[in-house]
Design a protein around this motif. Structure first.
Motif, short mmCIF file in Angstrom:
data_model
loop_
_atom_site.label_atom_id
_atom_site.label_comp_id
_atom_site.label_asym_id
_atom_site.label_seq_id
_atom_site.Cartn_x
_atom_site.Cartn_y
_atom_site.Cartn_z
N SER A 44 0.84 -1.20 0.00
CA SER A 44 0.00 0.00 0.00
C SER A 44 0.88 1.25 0.00
O SER A 44 2.09 1.20 0.27
CB SER A 44 -0.90 0.01 1.23
N ASP A 45 0.25 2.39 -0.29
CA ASP A 45 0.98 3.65 -0.21
C ASP A 45 1.53 3.87 1.20
O ASP A 45 2.64 4.39 1.38
CB ASP A 45 0.07 4.83 -0.60
N GLU A 46 0.76 3.45 2.19
CA GLU A 46 1.21 3.58 3.58
C GLU A 46 2.46 2.73 3.82
O GLU A 46 3.40 3.17 4.50
CB GLU A 46 0.10 3.15 4.53
N ASP A 47 2.48 1.52 3.24
CA ASP A 47 3.68 0.67 3.35
C ASP A 47 4.88 1.37 2.75
O ASP A 47 5.98 1.38 3.34
CB ASP A 47 3.46 -0.66 2.63
N TYR A 48 4.70 1.94 1.56
CA TYR A 48 5.82 2.60 0.88
C TYR A 48 6.36 3.76 1.73
O TYR A 48 7.57 3.91 1.88
CB TYR A 48 5.37 3.13 -0.49
N ASP A 81 2.37 8.44 -6.91
CA ASP A 81 2.77 7.63 -8.06
C ASP A 81 4.28 7.46 -8.17
O ASP A 81 4.77 6.75 -9.06
CB ASP A 81 2.21 8.20 -9.36
N THR A 82 5.05 8.09 -7.26
CA THR A 82 6.51 7.93 -7.28
C THR A 82 7.01 7.10 -6.10
O THR A 82 8.21 6.82 -6.01
CB THR A 82 7.19 9.31 -7.22
N LEU A 83 6.10 6.70 -5.20
CA LEU A 83 6.53 6.05 -3.96
C LEU A 83 7.31 4.75 -4.20
O LEU A 83 8.35 4.52 -3.57
CB LEU A 83 5.33 5.79 -3.06
N GLU A 84 6.81 3.91 -5.08
CA GLU A 84 7.50 2.64 -5.31
C GLU A 84 8.89 2.88 -5.88
O GLU A 84 9.88 2.28 -5.42
CB GLU A 84 6.70 1.74 -6.25
N GLU A 85 8.99 3.74 -6.87
CA GLU A 85 10.30 4.02 -7.47
C GLU A 85 11.27 4.61 -6.46
O GLU A 85 12.46 4.24 -6.42
CB GLU A 85 10.12 4.99 -8.65
N LEU A 86 10.78 5.51 -5.63
CA LEU A 86 11.63 6.10 -4.59
C LEU A 86 12.12 5.04 -3.61
O LEU A 86 13.29 5.05 -3.20
CB LEU A 86 10.87 7.20 -3.84
#
Length: 226
Positions: free
Chosen positions: A21-25, A43-48
């Motif tokens: 989830s976004d919270e996990d990221y 939309d950049t959280l995973e890449e970051l």
């Protein structure tokens, strides 16, 4: 009761994007010392996170994510051991406690992606199936154990589940392990289901028929895992 089972699709996949989830990221970015993670565009959280992970040694990164996801299930010594073993083996297939296979798969694949293949590449199997009663039976809310019983006749004899749990698959013994062998069971409607499991337990090549019959014994006191 007898049913016709139809395999609509079976796919080998390497990740399940919905797991994180976004919270996990955000939480993981903070653990990897990324500043102002809460302000980053979603939309950049995973890449970051993938970039932040690679600032650490692979086993150190593994330990951080294992602690975040599994600290309530494994101790510090186990985290240290698994974080090193993950670089050598598919721990999500080999760990003795099968209840941890699913989270270990998701953790492994995040690390695999971040470190560009330094971790072994584990795989999962996603299956869509339809279940149609052969009589006028009432609609059934199928459990994971039910689904595995129904799949029995459509699986190759070499399938690992059939080899390790032959009596359970045949319905002659309770099958509590089904709850962890199938990671996810989603009812699309009363007759269509999606399941997610490890390629280790059930690969798409284990499915030897596109349509077959299955039987569920009616027993008022049968043991089912909800």
């Amino acid at each position: 009761m007898k049913y016709t089972i139809t395999i609509n699709s079976a796919n080998t996949i390497e990740s399940v994007s919905e797991y994180w989830s976004d919270e996990d990221y955000v939480n993981l970015l903070l653990k990897f010392n990324y500043p102002d993670a809460e302000k980053a565009p979603k939309d950049t959280l995973e890449e970051l996170l993938l970039m932040a992970i690679t600032d650490y040694e692979p086993n150190e990164a593994a330990a951080i994510i294992l602690e975040y996801k599994l600290a309530d299930k494994i101790n510090e010594g186990q985290i240290s051991q698994i974080s090193n073993d993950m670089l050598l083996d598919k721990i999500s297939e080999e760990y003795p406690d099968i209840s941890l296979h699913a989270p270990l798969f998701h953790i492994n694949q995040l690390l695999y992606k971040a470190f560009n293949g330094k971790f072994p590449n584990a795989k999962a199997t996603q299956i869509s199936l339809s279940i149609k009663p052969l009589d006028q039976a009432e609609e059934h809310d199928f459990t994971k154990e039910n689904i595995l019983h129904l799949l029995d006749k459509g699986l190759a004899d070499s399938n690992l589940i059939k080899r390790l749990f032959s009596e359970q698959m045949a319905g002659s013994k309770p099958f509590p392990e089904a709850e962890n062998i199938l990671w996810e069971l989603e009812a699309i409607n009363k007759r269509e289901y999606k399941i997610l499991t490890s390629d280790y337990w059930l690969s798409k090549d284990d499915l030897v028929a596109g349509e077959f019959e299955g039987v569920l014994e009616q027993a008022a006191d049968s043991e089912e895992i909800n």
